[in-house]
Motif scaffolding. Sequence first.
Motif, PDB file in Angstrom:
ATOM      1  N   TRP A 143      49.012 -14.216  85.622  1.00  0.00           N
ATOM      2  CA  TRP A 143      48.058 -13.840  86.666  1.00  0.00           C
ATOM      3  C   TRP A 143      48.723 -12.912  87.684  1.00  0.00           C
ATOM      4  O   TRP A 143      48.135 -11.927  88.121  1.00  0.00           O
ATOM      5  CB  TRP A 143      47.495 -15.082  87.344  1.00  0.00           C
ATOM      6  CG  TRP A 143      46.642 -14.789  88.534  1.00  0.00           C
ATOM      7  CD1 TRP A 143      46.887 -15.119  89.825  1.00  0.00           C
ATOM      8  CD2 TRP A 143      45.394 -14.085  88.554  1.00  0.00           C
ATOM      9  NE1 TRP A 143      45.881 -14.679  90.646  1.00  0.00           N
ATOM     10  CE2 TRP A 143      44.943 -14.031  89.882  1.00  0.00           C
ATOM     11  CE3 TRP A 143      44.611 -13.492  87.568  1.00  0.00           C
ATOM     12  CZ2 TRP A 143      43.768 -13.413  90.256  1.00  0.00           C
ATOM     13  CZ3 TRP A 143      43.428 -12.871  87.952  1.00  0.00           C
ATOM     14  CH2 TRP A 143      43.022 -12.840  89.271  1.00  0.00           C
ATOM     15  N   GLN A 144      49.966 -13.188  88.056  1.00  0.00           N
ATOM     16  CA  GLN A 144      50.699 -12.306  88.963  1.00  0.00           C
ATOM     17  C   GLN A 144      50.862 -10.915  88.349  1.00  0.00           C
ATOM     18  O   GLN A 144      50.724  -9.900  89.031  1.00  0.00           O
ATOM     19  CB  GLN A 144      52.068 -12.896  89.291  1.00  0.00           C
ATOM     20  CG  GLN A 144      52.010 -14.138  90.127  1.00  0.00           C
ATOM     21  CD  GLN A 144      53.379 -14.801  90.274  1.00  0.00           C
ATOM     22  OE1 GLN A 144      54.348 -14.419  89.619  1.00  0.00           O
ATOM     23  NE2 GLN A 144      53.444 -15.798  91.133  1.00  0.00           N
ATOM     24  N   ASP A 145      51.158 -10.884  87.052  1.00  0.00           N
ATOM     25  CA  ASP A 145      51.293  -9.602  86.355  1.00  0.00           C
ATOM     26  C   ASP A 145      49.980  -8.831  86.382  1.00  0.00           C
ATOM     27  O   ASP A 145      49.961  -7.617  86.598  1.00  0.00           O
ATOM     28  CB  ASP A 145      51.732  -9.810  84.901  1.00  0.00           C
ATOM     29  CG  ASP A 145      53.102 -10.468  84.787  1.00  0.00           C
ATOM     30  OD1 ASP A 145      53.900 -10.397  85.738  1.00  0.00           O
ATOM     31  OD2 ASP A 145      53.368 -11.054  83.716  1.00  0.00           O
ATOM     32  N   LEU A 146      48.881  -9.537  86.163  1.00  0.00           N
ATOM     33  CA  LEU A 146      47.570  -8.893  86.171  1.00  0.00           C
ATOM     34  C   LEU A 146      47.260  -8.299  87.543  1.00  0.00           C
ATOM     35  O   LEU A 146      46.698  -7.207  87.653  1.00  0.00           O
ATOM     36  CB  LEU A 146      46.483  -9.892  85.775  1.00  0.00           C
ATOM     37  CG  LEU A 146      46.517 -10.363  84.326  1.00  0.00           C
ATOM     38  CD1 LEU A 146      45.533 -11.505  84.121  1.00  0.00           C
ATOM     39  CD2 LEU A 146      46.236  -9.222  83.378  1.00  0.00           C
ATOM     40  N   GLN A 147      47.628  -9.010  88.582  1.00  0.00           N
ATOM     41  CA  GLN A 147      47.409  -8.490  89.932  1.00  0.00           C
ATOM     42  C   GLN A 147      48.234  -7.222  90.155  1.00  0.00           C
ATOM     43  O   GLN A 147      47.758  -6.276  90.778  1.00  0.00           O
ATOM     44  CB  GLN A 147      47.750  -9.553  90.966  1.00  0.00           C
ATOM     45  CG  GLN A 147      46.764 -10.697  90.962  1.00  0.00           C
ATOM     46  CD  GLN A 147      47.175 -11.805  91.898  1.00  0.00           C
ATOM     47  OE1 GLN A 147      48.333 -12.207  91.952  1.00  0.00           O
ATOM     48  NE2 GLN A 147      46.207 -12.302  92.659  1.00  0.00           N
ATOM     49  N   LEU A 148      49.460  -7.198  89.633  1.00  0.00           N
ATOM     50  CA  LEU A 148      50.303  -6.002  89.742  1.00  0.00           C
ATOM     51  C   LEU A 148      49.687  -4.842  88.958  1.00  0.00           C
ATOM     52  O   LEU A 148      49.655  -3.709  89.439  1.00  0.00           O
ATOM     53  CB  LEU A 148      51.720  -6.307  89.249  1.00  0.00           C
ATOM     54  CG  LEU A 148      52.712  -5.144  89.283  1.00  0.00           C
ATOM     55  CD1 LEU A 148      52.893  -4.610  90.702  1.00  0.00           C
ATOM     56  CD2 LEU A 148      54.055  -5.593  88.698  1.00  0.00           C
ATOM     57  N   ILE A 149      49.187  -5.136  87.761  1.00  0.00           N
ATOM     58  CA  ILE A 149      48.533  -4.104  86.943  1.00  0.00           C
ATOM     59  C   ILE A 149      47.356  -3.506  87.716  1.00  0.00           C
ATOM     60  O   ILE A 149      47.225  -2.282  87.806  1.00  0.00           O
ATOM     61  CB  ILE A 149      48.076  -4.695  85.589  1.00  0.00           C
ATOM     62  CG1 ILE A 149      49.289  -5.034  84.727  1.00  0.00           C
ATOM     63  CG2 ILE A 149      47.125  -3.740  84.864  1.00  0.00           C
ATOM     64  CD1 ILE A 149      48.978  -5.951  83.552  1.00  0.00           C
ATOM     65  N   ALA A 150      46.512  -4.356  88.258  1.00  0.00           N
ATOM     66  CA  ALA A 150      45.344  -3.877  89.005  1.00  0.00           C
ATOM     67  C   ALA A 150      45.773  -3.050  90.219  1.00  0.00           C
ATOM     68  O   ALA A 150      45.193  -1.996  90.502  1.00  0.00           O
ATOM     69  CB  ALA A 150      44.479  -5.054  89.439  1.00  0.00           C
ATOM     70  N   LYS A 151      46.794  -3.498  90.916  1.00  0.00           N
ATOM     71  CA  LYS A 151      47.274  -2.784  92.109  1.00  0.00           C
ATOM     72  C   LYS A 151      47.806  -1.402  91.737  1.00  0.00           C
ATOM     73  O   LYS A 151      47.450  -0.401  92.363  1.00  0.00           O
ATOM     74  CB  LYS A 151      48.369  -3.609  92.787  1.00  0.00           C
ATOM     75  CG  LYS A 151      48.986  -2.948  93.987  1.00  0.00           C
ATOM     76  CD  LYS A 151      50.074  -3.833  94.581  1.00  0.00           C
ATOM     77  CE  LYS A 151      50.791  -3.135  95.709  1.00  0.00           C
ATOM     78  NZ  LYS A 151      51.899  -3.938  96.225  1.00  0.00           N
ATOM     79  N   ILE A 152      48.639  -1.334  90.721  1.00  0.00           N
ATOM     80  CA  ILE A 152      49.222  -0.058  90.312  1.00  0.00           C
ATOM     81  C   ILE A 152      48.145   0.871  89.756  1.00  0.00           C
ATOM     82  O   ILE A 152      48.119   2.060  90.043  1.00  0.00           O
ATOM     83  CB  ILE A 152      50.351  -0.270  89.267  1.00  0.00           C
ATOM     84  CG1 ILE A 152      51.496  -1.070  89.883  1.00  0.00           C
ATOM     85  CG2 ILE A 152      50.842   1.064  88.710  1.00  0.00           C
ATOM     86  CD1 ILE A 152      52.141  -0.451  91.107  1.00  0.00           C
ATOM     87  N   PHE A 153      47.239   0.310  88.941  1.00  0.00           N
ATOM     88  CA  PHE A 153      46.208   1.149  88.339  1.00  0.00           C
ATOM     89  C   PHE A 153      45.281   1.750  89.386  1.00  0.00           C
ATOM     90  O   PHE A 153      44.891   2.904  89.273  1.00  0.00           O
ATOM     91  CB  PHE A 153      45.398   0.359  87.304  1.00  0.00           C
ATOM     92  CG  PHE A 153      44.472   1.239  86.510  1.00  0.00           C
ATOM     93  CD1 PHE A 153      44.955   2.037  85.501  1.00  0.00           C
ATOM     94  CD2 PHE A 153      43.124   1.280  86.820  1.00  0.00           C
ATOM     95  CE1 PHE A 153      44.115   2.865  84.787  1.00  0.00           C
ATOM     96  CE2 PHE A 153      42.267   2.101  86.104  1.00  0.00           C
ATOM     97  CZ  PHE A 153      42.772   2.907  85.087  1.00  0.00           C
ATOM     98  N   THR A 154      44.943   0.994  90.402  1.00  0.00           N
ATOM     99  CA  THR A 154      44.033   1.528  91.424  1.00  0.00           C
ATOM    100  C   THR A 154      44.706   2.576  92.291  1.00  0.00           C
ATOM    101  O   THR A 154      44.024   3.374  92.936  1.00  0.00           O
ATOM    102  CB  THR A 154      43.461   0.400  92.322  1.00  0.00           C
ATOM    103  OG1 THR A 154      44.534  -0.316  92.916  1.00  0.00           O
ATOM    104  CG2 THR A 154      42.579  -0.526  91.521  1.00  0.00           C
ATOM    105  N   LYS A 155      46.028   2.612  92.316  1.00  0.00           N
ATOM    106  CA  LYS A 155      46.755   3.643  93.064  1.00  0.00           C
ATOM    107  C   LYS A 155      46.733   4.981  92.331  1.00  0.00           C
ATOM    108  O   LYS A 155      47.037   6.006  92.918  1.00  0.00           O
ATOM    109  CB  LYS A 155      48.209   3.231  93.289  1.00  0.00           C
ATOM    110  CG  LYS A 155      48.403   2.186  94.333  1.00  0.00           C
ATOM    111  CD  LYS A 155      49.882   1.929  94.527  1.00  0.00           C
ATOM    112  CE  LYS A 155      50.142   0.895  95.576  1.00  0.00           C
ATOM    113  NZ  LYS A 155      51.576   0.642  95.758  1.00  0.00           N
ATOM    114  N   GLN A 156      46.423   4.952  91.040  1.00  0.00           N
ATOM    115  CA  GLN A 156      46.474   6.161  90.220  1.00  0.00           C
ATOM    116  C   GLN A 156      45.429   7.169  90.635  1.00  0.00           C
ATOM    117  O   GLN A 156      44.372   6.932  90.983  1.00  0.00           O
ATOM    118  CB  GLN A 156      46.306   5.824  88.741  1.00  0.00           C
ATOM    119  CG  GLN A 156      47.320   4.844  88.230  1.00  0.00           C
ATOM    120  CD  GLN A 156      48.742   5.340  88.276  1.00  0.00           C
ATOM    121  OE1 GLN A 156      49.017   6.478  87.961  1.00  0.00           O
ATOM    122  NE2 GLN A 156      49.668   4.491  88.647  1.00  0.00           N
TER     123      GLN A 156
END
Length: 156
Positions: A143-156
């Motif tokens: 779940w922590q990894d998923l939150q990181l994925i979402a955070k990084i992806f939305t910065k794109q």
Amino acid sequence: MVNNQESLHAQYLNAMGIQVWVRRNIPDPTPPPANLMFIAEAPKENEKADKIFDAMLYAIDFKRESINIAYICDNFLEQIASIKPTLIVALGRIAAHELLKTDTLITQLRSQVFEYGDEKIPLIVTYHPKYLLHRPTEKANAWQDLQLIAKIFTKQ
């Protein structure tokens, strides 16, 4: 009345070991441009692992149809080059080791953002859904990894 989408999201969070305290309205996931890519080892038919993967995607507002999936056994390097993803997610140890050219434990690779290739594409490592079937205690880390994925992806 909780709609089906909210129910699925709550079920996923519960399965990940996260208590749901507040009901919230979540918009339908909309397909992004084809620039999020997951790399995994060879495809293996496993209905339970597929459900976990779909729930993982759903938790970060994606559907399987809106992402790219490549497998180490295929011509994944060519797929990366042709798709030009803005974020790569390595699902599991084998994919992480192949992409990062390392033998470092996955527990030490998680929760970081690496750069892949000359284009320096952000790359995040997380557990393979099949691993989560056998180690449900790792779902909170996923779940922590998923939150990181979402955070990084939305910065794109």
